[in-house]
Design a protein around this motif. Sequence first.
Motif, PDB file in Angstrom:
ATOM      1  N   THR A  62     -10.440  41.597 -21.582  1.00 28.25           N
ATOM      2  CA  THR A  62     -11.900  41.471 -21.628  1.00 28.25           C
ATOM      3  C   THR A  62     -12.524  41.649 -20.242  1.00 28.25           C
ATOM      4  O   THR A  62     -13.737  41.593 -20.115  1.00 28.25           O
ATOM      5  N   ARG A  63     -11.711  41.844 -19.238  1.00 28.14           N
ATOM      6  CA  ARG A  63     -12.221  42.010 -17.867  1.00 28.14           C
ATOM      7  C   ARG A  63     -12.450  43.487 -17.576  1.00 28.14           C
ATOM      8  O   ARG A  63     -11.593  44.328 -17.803  1.00 28.14           O
ATOM      9  N   GLU A  85     -24.353  48.487 -19.987  1.00 30.46           N
ATOM     10  CA  GLU A  85     -24.121  48.316 -21.416  1.00 30.46           C
ATOM     11  C   GLU A  85     -22.793  48.965 -21.769  1.00 30.46           C
ATOM     12  O   GLU A  85     -22.536  50.113 -21.411  1.00 30.46           O
ATOM     13  N   GLN A  89     -23.498  46.462 -25.846  1.00 28.86           N
ATOM     14  CA  GLN A  89     -23.553  45.071 -25.380  1.00 28.86           C
ATOM     15  C   GLN A  89     -23.924  45.037 -23.898  1.00 28.86           C
ATOM     16  O   GLN A  89     -23.259  45.648 -23.065  1.00 28.86           O
ATOM     17  N   LEU A  91     -23.980  43.618 -20.273  1.00 20.65           N
ATOM     18  CA  LEU A  91     -23.037  42.792 -19.523  1.00 20.65           C
ATOM     19  C   LEU A  91     -23.630  42.396 -18.177  1.00 20.65           C
ATOM     20  O   LEU A  91     -24.347  43.175 -17.551  1.00 20.65           O
ATOM     21  N   ASN A  92     -23.287  41.200 -17.739  1.00 19.19           N
ATOM     22  CA  ASN A  92     -23.678  40.706 -16.429  1.00 19.19           C
ATOM     23  C   ASN A  92     -22.622  41.178 -15.424  1.00 19.19           C
ATOM     24  O   ASN A  92     -21.438  40.890 -15.584  1.00 19.19           O
ATOM     25  N   GLU A 104     -17.502  40.778 -17.694  1.00 19.89           N
ATOM     26  CA  GLU A 104     -16.656  40.195 -18.728  1.00 19.89           C
ATOM     27  C   GLU A 104     -17.170  40.609 -20.100  1.00 19.89           C
ATOM     28  O   GLU A 104     -18.336  40.387 -20.431  1.00 19.89           O
ATOM     29  N   LEU A 105     -16.286  41.229 -20.890  1.00 18.26           N
ATOM     30  CA  LEU A 105     -16.624  41.610 -22.264  1.00 18.26           C
ATOM     31  C   LEU A 105     -16.492  40.379 -23.157  1.00 18.26           C
ATOM     32  O   LEU A 105     -15.699  39.477 -22.883  1.00 18.26           O
ATOM     33  N   SER A 106     -17.235  40.325 -24.256  1.00 19.13           N
ATOM     34  CA  SER A 106     -17.139  39.181 -25.166  1.00 19.13           C
ATOM     35  C   SER A 106     -15.846  39.230 -25.982  1.00 19.13           C
ATOM     36  O   SER A 106     -15.356  38.195 -26.424  1.00 19.13           O
ATOM     37  N   ALA A 107     -15.273  40.417 -26.181  1.00 16.37           N
ATOM     38  CA  ALA A 107     -14.020  40.592 -26.927  1.00 16.37           C
ATOM     39  C   ALA A 107     -13.351  41.870 -26.436  1.00 16.37           C
ATOM     40  O   ALA A 107     -14.021  42.760 -25.915  1.00 16.37           O
TER      41      ALA A 107
END
Length: 189
Positions: A62-63, A85, A89, A91-92, A104-107
Amino acid sequence: MIFMKRFLCGLTFAFSLVSAQAGPGHDHDHEHEPAALAATPALPRFTASSPVLELVGVVEGTRLTLYLDRYADNAPVTDAQWALEVGGQALNVMPSPQGYFTAELSAPLQPGLTPVLATVTTGSLTDLLAADIDIHEQAHGLDGHSAWPRVVAYGLASLGGAVAALLGVWAHGVLRRGRAPVQSTGGAA
C-alpha cells in the motif's frame, strides 16, 4: 573393467543430459550472464514525464514512493506540492528527509491498469503528469515464478540417467552370464 567403463559412460551421459537441460543461468557460461541478478522480484512502477519534470513511482503493497526530477538535468525536486490521484482515489503526499515523496494507498492495487494523475507545483511551475500502473497477477510461489517445474524436470532427468546407467550395467551382466563357457573336451583320441 568393461563393466566399470560402461557404468561411468552411463553416468557421464546422465549428467550431460542434466547440464544440457539446465538452460541460461545454470550453464556456468559466465560470459553470457547478466552482471547481477536480482534476488527479489521487481516492484510495480510507473513513469510520467513532461518537458520539465519526470516522475517515477514505485508500489510496494500500500506504500507508494515517488521520485520527482527535473527533466533537463535529472536534479531531484524536493519542494513540490502535490495533488495526486491513483485509480480515482485522492492521496496525501508527504516529503521524506531523503528527498523523495511517499503516499499511502487505502488497499493494495488490483491486477490490471490503474490510472495515475499528478498535479505538481514547484516554485512558479505547475505541471500535470499522467501514467498507468500495470499490476500483473502473481502466480504461485514467493516471486510469482515457481521453481518446482524445473526442479522436477531436472530430478527426473537425473533419475532417468541413473536408471539408464544401471540398466546398462545389468544388461552387461546378463549378457556375460548368458554366454556358454568355452570348455575344452579333452583332446583327440
